[in-house]
Design an enzyme around this catalytic site. Sequence first.
Site, PDB file in Angstrom:
ATOM      1  N   SER A  63      36.161-108.057 -56.858  1.00 47.55           N
ATOM      2  CA  SER A  63      35.747-107.082 -57.870  1.00 47.55           C
ATOM      3  C   SER A  63      36.420-107.380 -59.206  1.00 47.55           C
ATOM      4  O   SER A  63      37.649-107.422 -59.291  1.00 47.55           O
ATOM      5  CB  SER A  63      36.125-105.669 -57.431  1.00 47.55           C
ATOM      6  OG  SER A  63      35.945-104.765 -58.500  1.00 47.55           O
ATOM      7  N   PRO A  64      35.638-107.580 -60.267  1.00 48.91           N
ATOM      8  CA  PRO A  64      36.249-107.849 -61.582  1.00 48.91           C
ATOM      9  C   PRO A  64      37.210-106.749 -62.025  1.00 48.91           C
ATOM     10  O   PRO A  64      38.187-107.017 -62.713  1.00 48.91           O
ATOM     11  CB  PRO A  64      35.039-107.945 -62.519  1.00 48.91           C
ATOM     12  CG  PRO A  64      33.903-108.322 -61.638  1.00 48.91           C
ATOM     13  CD  PRO A  64      34.178-107.653 -60.319  1.00 48.91           C
ATOM     14  N   GLU A  93      62.835-119.422 -56.226  1.00 49.96           N
ATOM     15  CA  GLU A  93      62.334-119.668 -57.577  1.00 49.96           C
ATOM     16  C   GLU A  93      61.400-118.563 -58.075  1.00 49.96           C
ATOM     17  O   GLU A  93      61.561-118.059 -59.175  1.00 49.96           O
ATOM     18  CB  GLU A  93      61.611-121.014 -57.618  1.00 49.96           C
ATOM     19  CG  GLU A  93      61.120-121.402 -58.995  1.00 49.96           C
ATOM     20  CD  GLU A  93      60.435-122.757 -58.972  1.00 49.96           C
ATOM     21  OE1 GLU A  93      59.514-122.930 -59.779  1.00 49.96           O
ATOM     22  OE2 GLU A  93      60.811-123.635 -58.168  1.00 49.96           O
TER      23      GLU A  93
END
Length: 150
Positions: free
Chosen positions: A77-78, A112
């Site tokens: 979904s954008p 890291e």
Amino acid sequence: MNQTVKKKQTLFPAVAAAIFNEQGEILLQKRRDVGQWGVISGHVEFGETVESAILREIREETNREAHIKRLIGVYSSPTSQTYHYPDRSVQYVTTYFEAQLTEMISKDFSKEETLELQFFKTDQLPDNLAMMNPHWLRDALSQTSQVFIR
């Protein structure tokens, strides 16, 4: 002259994992780059399957091996999968798995990309969560065999 500069738009395949301990708590990673909590996640590298990508991400972020228990869903979904950076916008298509660690993580672990790893009760999550699909936890806790497409 008023000129609008259009940001570069990119679509990336990504993976994420819900990892629970024996008490039903979910493992979250506090990311060094944004200082927010989220599930273990990352990009799929060229030549990888989504399964090998999530197992690599888990290994890189926790220093532990894992196995995949099930596919939770695919999220594209954008609205929830688009992130805006200063120079670009990225829409991620995320394959979301439930995985299990083969051994517990050590206390005070950092790496890291990881400031901290911690298991949280699912009703007591930290406030500073990274943006994720609004259904991420409910889908992971679902006891059905349904695969979610969101």
